[in-house]
Design an enzyme around this catalytic site. Structure first.
Site, mmCIF file in Angstrom:
data_model
loop_
_atom_site.group_PDB
_atom_site.id
_atom_site.type_symbol
_atom_site.label_atom_id
_atom_site.label_comp_id
_atom_site.label_asym_id
_atom_site.label_seq_id
_atom_site.Cartn_x
_atom_site.Cartn_y
_atom_site.Cartn_z
ATOM 1 N N HIS A 97 36.554 8.634 5.722
ATOM 2 C CA HIS A 97 36.505 8.080 6.677
ATOM 3 C C HIS A 97 37.985 7.837 7.463
ATOM 4 C CE1 HIS A 97 32.150 6.742 6.629
ATOM 5 N NE2 HIS A 97 32.318 8.144 6.759
ATOM 6 N N CYS A 99 52.988 11.741 20.733
ATOM 7 C CA CYS A 99 53.660 12.273 19.488
ATOM 8 C C CYS A 99 54.867 12.576 19.978
ATOM 9 C CB CYS A 99 52.766 13.568 19.123
ATOM 10 S SG CYS A 99 53.531 14.444 17.944
ATOM 11 N N SER A 154 28.042 -0.465 -0.289
ATOM 12 C CA SER A 154 27.863 0.312 0.924
ATOM 13 C C SER A 154 26.497 0.327 1.046
ATOM 14 C CB SER A 154 28.289 1.579 0.648
ATOM 15 O OG SER A 154 27.757 2.386 1.879
HETATM 16 P P1 OAD Z 1 27.781 -1.697 5.651
HETATM 17 O O1 OAD Z 1 28.311 -2.813 6.354
HETATM 18 O O2 OAD Z 1 26.841 -0.829 6.260
HETATM 19 O O3 OAD Z 1 27.386 -2.081 4.262
HETATM 20 C C1 OAD Z 1 28.195 -2.919 3.423
HETATM 21 C C2 OAD Z 1 27.136 -3.604 2.283
HETATM 22 O O4 OAD Z 1 28.042 -4.067 1.527
HETATM 23 C C3 OAD Z 1 26.141 -4.484 2.895
HETATM 24 O O5 OAD Z 1 24.792 -3.774 2.280
HETATM 25 C C4 OAD Z 1 26.471 -5.703 2.196
HETATM 26 O O6 OAD Z 1 25.137 -6.431 1.767
HETATM 27 C C5 OAD Z 1 27.499 -5.352 1.150
HETATM 28 N N1 OAD Z 1 28.225 -6.583 0.696
HETATM 29 C C6 OAD Z 1 29.077 -7.044 1.442
HETATM 30 N N2 OAD Z 1 29.845 -8.075 0.827
HETATM 31 C C7 OAD Z 1 29.565 -7.800 -0.562
HETATM 32 C C8 OAD Z 1 30.157 -8.104 -1.896
HETATM 33 N N3 OAD Z 1 31.078 -9.126 -2.134
HETATM 34 N N4 OAD Z 1 29.500 -7.673 -3.049
HETATM 35 C C9 OAD Z 1 28.470 -6.736 -2.894
HETATM 36 N N5 OAD Z 1 27.867 -6.268 -1.709
HETATM 37 C C10 OAD Z 1 28.577 -6.796 -0.698
HETATM 38 O O7 OAD Z 1 29.334 -0.872 5.365
HETATM 39 P P2 OAD Z 1 29.353 0.666 4.838
HETATM 40 O O8 OAD Z 1 28.053 0.880 4.082
HETATM 41 O O9 OAD Z 1 30.701 0.745 4.486
HETATM 42 O O10 OAD Z 1 32.320 4.206 9.399
HETATM 43 O O11 OAD Z 1 29.317 1.442 6.087
HETATM 44 C C11 OAD Z 1 29.322 2.902 6.455
HETATM 45 C C12 OAD Z 1 30.351 3.336 7.592
HETATM 46 O O12 OAD Z 1 29.628 2.688 8.890
HETATM 47 C C13 OAD Z 1 31.549 2.803 7.621
HETATM 48 O O13 OAD Z 1 32.609 3.657 6.837
HETATM 49 C C14 OAD Z 1 31.971 2.949 9.161
HETATM 50 C C15 OAD Z 1 30.791 2.288 9.677
HETATM 51 O O14 OAD Z 1 30.235 3.077 10.836
HETATM 52 C C16 OAD Z 1 33.158 4.656 10.040
HETATM 53 O O15 OAD Z 1 34.179 4.117 10.334
HETATM 54 C C17 OAD Z 1 33.364 6.254 10.382
HETATM 55 ZN ZN ZN Z 2 51.755 16.166 17.704
#
Ligand code: OAD
Ligand code: ZN
Length: 249
Positions: free
Chosen positions: A118, A151, A192
């Site tokens: 990302h 840029c 995630s």
């Molecule tokens: P999410 O917010 O969807 O999921 C994060 C997960 O981490 C949740 O299920 C929480 O329960 C868990 N969590 C939080 N703190 C924790 C800890 N200390 N230990 C264990 N688990 C924990 O985030 P992502 O899955 O990363 O996209 O989200 C995916 C994408 O959605 C991101 O990359 C972003 C967003 O749209 C872009 O920016 C393109």
């Molecule tokens: Zn440029």
């Protein structure tokens, strides 16, 4: 029991891939997206859409400078989860680290060359020629009244070097991530919710190819049903224990 069984699987695997999400960085003070106090509670995801950036790049930058300073400012440091993954890699038990995070904290913890599917929010990139500059410089220019920043080589508009909604993932990085997943004997999905495609499907490449899936997350994830080991745990606690157990013998 489950954690040590997962550690055994990692130790016995010839090839291990890991995918991290926002949950590995919450302990560093960066909110995740979908938890109760996540970013989507405070912000509208539609404002992070490519069409929004195209329609009004100046406004997009002006609305983002404060958030960027909050997320990537001084004092944001890697935590025990980042360190445990870097240690696992250094010991030869993690071959490919893939991250959905844009905070650069894996590199800061010593991971060698994580695949940032990302992008990386510590940079801005030219939408024309892809020349990159430090996000701090772009933010300074916006704060000084240059919105949108452009840029210095080709004059096109700069954009934070992260993948926005409605935007393609960097093709080469995605292909590398998919082939690492296919080749892995064990896939570690950590911090995630596994809801956002195509990242969410990476574990399936491993499972479909006969490999094992280890999930470490506080809450149930979209791929938990496929997991051989579904560890509901805090990553800052579980990952150091996992690495320690893998390295015990
Ligand atoms: P999410 O917010 O969807 O999921 C994060 C997960 O981490 C949740 O299920 C929480 O329960 C868990 N969590 C939080 N703190 C924790 C800890 N200390 N230990 C264990 N688990 C924990 O985030 P992502 O899955 O990363 O996209 O989200 C995916 C994408 O959605 C991101 O990359 C972003 C967003 O749209 C872009 O920016 C393109
Ligand atoms: Zn440029």
């Amino acid at each position: 029991q489950t954690l040590s069984a997962a550690a055994n699987a990692v130790r016995d695997a010839e090839t291990v891939a890991a995918l991290t999400g926002a949950g590995v960085s919450t302990a560093s003070g960066i909110p995740d997206f979908r938890s109760e106090d996540g970013l989507w509670n405070e912000y509208d995801p539609n404002d992070f859409h490519m069409s929004r950036f195209r329609a009004d790049p100046a406004g997009f930058w002006r609305d983002r400078v404060e958030l960027i300073a909050d997320l990537f400012g001084d004092g944001v440091e890697p935590n025990a989860a980042h360190e445990a993954l870097a240690d696992l890699e250094a010991a030869g038990h993690l071959n490919t680290l893939i991250t959905q995070n844009v905070d650069g904290l894996h590199q800061a913890a010593g991971s060698d060359d994580p695949i940032e599917i990302h992008g990386n929010g510590r940079r801005a990139a030219c939408t024309g020629c892809n020349r990159r500059i430090d996000i701090d410089e772009a933010v300074q220019r916006v704060t000084a009244g240059e919105a949108p920043p452009t840029c210095e080589r080709c004059g096109d508009v700069l954009k934070p070097d992260v993948v926005l909604f409605g935007e393609q993932l960097p093709k080469h990085d995605l292909m590398r991530a998919q082939s690492a997943a296919r080749e892995a004997d064990v896939f570690l999905a950590v911090g995630s919710s596994l809801t956002v495609e195509p990242a969410a499907s990476l574990p399936r490449h491993t499972v479909d190819n006969g490999g094992q899936l280890v999930v470490v997350n506080l809450d149930r994830t979209e791929q938990s049903k496929r997991a051989d080991f579904d560890l509901r745990a805090d990553v800052t606690e579980a990952l150091p224990r996992l690495t320690e157990t893998v390295l015990e013998e």
